[in-house]
Write a protein that holds these residues in place. Structure first.
Motif, PDB file in Angstrom:
ATOM      1  N   GLU A 220       2.691  -3.969  -0.929  1.00 15.61           N
ATOM      2  CA  GLU A 220       2.081  -3.471  -2.349  1.00 15.61           C
ATOM      3  C   GLU A 220       1.527  -4.316  -2.681  1.00 15.61           C
ATOM      4  O   GLU A 220       0.325  -4.278  -3.138  1.00 15.61           O
ATOM      5  CB  GLU A 220       3.224  -2.239  -2.889  1.00 15.61           C
TER       6      GLU A 220
ATOM      7  N   ARG B  92      -0.172  -0.047   2.340  1.00 15.69           N
ATOM      8  CA  ARG B  92       1.178   1.169   1.520  1.00 15.69           C
ATOM      9  C   ARG B  92       1.961   0.801   2.899  1.00 15.69           C
ATOM     10  O   ARG B  92       2.014   0.846   3.847  1.00 15.69           O
ATOM     11  CB  ARG B  92       0.191   2.620   2.053  1.00 15.69           C
TER      12      ARG B  92
ATOM     13  N   HIS C  69       3.818   2.837   4.050  1.00 17.20           N
ATOM     14  CA  HIS C  69       4.211   3.539   5.482  1.00 17.20           C
ATOM     15  C   HIS C  69       3.420   3.171   6.491  1.00 17.20           C
ATOM     16  O   HIS C  69       3.211   3.348   7.758  1.00 17.20           O
ATOM     17  CB  HIS C  69       4.020   5.427   5.044  1.00 17.20           C
ATOM     18  N   GLN C  70       2.156   1.845   6.074  1.00 15.00           N
ATOM     19  CA  GLN C  70       1.540   1.320   6.916  1.00 15.00           C
ATOM     20  C   GLN C  70       2.855   0.661   7.238  1.00 15.00           C
ATOM     21  O   GLN C  70       1.705  -0.387   8.853  1.00 15.00           O
ATOM     22  CB  GLN C  70       0.897   0.598   6.981  1.00 15.00           C
TER      23      GLN C  70
END
Ligand code: SF4
Length: 353
Positions: free
Chosen positions: A152, A157, A159-160
């Protein structure tokens, strides 16, 4: 005699994070069945500089001038041939790998090519989290949370984390490299041409991110680039290198407004001026390639390309001297004080050996 550190504290200056003194890296050239040394590549040839906490030193020069070797030698990824490196006043030059291990956390590197510097078989999350595992800093859930926070922080992100390097754009890959470098909360990051492989529009985003991170974590950067335009925005001071030596070292404003070394002047002439009304810099074309660091020219290494070269430049090595406060230059033109703008002395002429 007063040491450099004692002099600095007497002058009220903070202790530098990094102090490099007389650093040399000469690579032997070996030939024959007995691997006899037949010469040396003088990649880094006696450079000295310091970097304060929270400061960026830009290091600029053409390809082959030794700046990448200098960066790797400072981090002890390459062993120096001579000279000293101090981190917070502690000499690290002769430390063995075990003693260096805790200090490795303090000093990280971001590589030029985000395509080849990331392991294609590891997920982005594992790439960023690997230093936490190697240094036993965090494991399991805690590691995952720290990696997510790093994602972050660099504009990716969480989820990456499960994606692989080939699934990211060039700029995103460089953000992964930055997150990995940040994982161990370093004090010093060497950026080895960290934006050179990126599109110009992405370069600005990555440089802005690095500057934000510097403010937030009081990071020090050694920012290596071949282009003065790239280091202009991020650097507090800039060192210009030519054939293994620093030829000019000063703060950013002085370097751009009052370059005192002919090589800096030529590099600046290639930097575009964003304001169309501003006075144009005279175009200076450097002829020829950088000479080989195996057989650097005698005297001033730059004399074979310098438009101001005098006879003495072919034989007398100019020392890097303080020409005015905070401004160091190695050029005979300033022997009787700073000369700006540079003017050709009467006996100057292009000197081609
Ligand atoms: Fe040019 Fe001579 Fe100065 Fe070297 S010392 S940069 S050759 S004028």
């Amino acid at each position: 005699m007063m040491t450099k550190a004692a002099q600095r504290s007497a002058e009220g200056r903070p202790q530098p994070l990094l102090e490099v003194d007389g650093l040399r890296k000469h690579f032997p050239i070996r030939r024959g069945v007995f691997s006899r040394t037949v010469g040396h590549v003088y990649a880094v040839d006696g450079i000295s500089f310091h970097i304060d906490p929270g400061e960026t030193l830009g290091m600029v020069g053409e390809s082959g001038c030794g700046k990448t070797t200098a960066g790797k030698t400072v981090l002890k990824l390459i062993e120096p041939t001579a000279g000293t490196i101090k981190l917070r006043g502690k000499e690290i030059t002769g430390l063995d790998p075990d003693s260096m291990r805790p200090l490795r956390r303090e000093m990280q590197i971001i590589y030029q090519d985000p395509y080849s510097s990331l392991n294609p078989r590891m997920s982005a999350g594992n790439i960023v989290g690997e230093p936490l595992t190697i240094h036993n800093v965090a494991l399991g859930k805690e590691k995952e949370e720290r990696v997510a926070a790093l994602f972050e922080r660099v504009g990716l992100r969480p989820h990456q984390m499960a994606s692989y390097p080939h699934e990211f754009s060039g700029g995103q890959r460089q953000r992964i490299g930055i997150a990995r470098a940040l994982a161990l909360s370093p004090s010093l990051i060497v950026g080895d041409e960290p934006v050179s492989a990126l599109d110009v529009s992405i370069q600005a985003q990555v440089i802005n991110l690095l500057m934000e991170l510097q403010d937030e974590y009081n990071l020090s950067y050694l920012f290596i680039a071949h282009d003065l335009a790239v280091v202009e925005h991020i650097s507090h001071r800039i060192a210009v290198m030519y054939l293994g030596k620093i030829v000019e070292l000063t703060d950013r404003q002085s370097l751009f407004e009052m370059p005192l070394h002919p090589y800096t002047e030529a590099l600046l002439a290639a930097v575009p001026i964003p304001d169309p009304k501003a006075k144009r810099r005279e175009r200076i074309i450097l002829t020829g390639d950088v000479p080989s660091p195996v057989t650097p020219p005698p005297g001033c290494h730059f004399h074979t390309r310098c438009p101001y070269a005098m006879d003495r430049c072919k034989t007398e090595v100019p020392e890097l001297r303080k020409i005015q406060p905070g401004h160091w230059v190695s050029c005979h033109l300033h022997d009787s004080g700073p000369m700006f703008p540079l003017a050709r002395p009467r006996n100057a002429g292009r000197s081609i050996d």
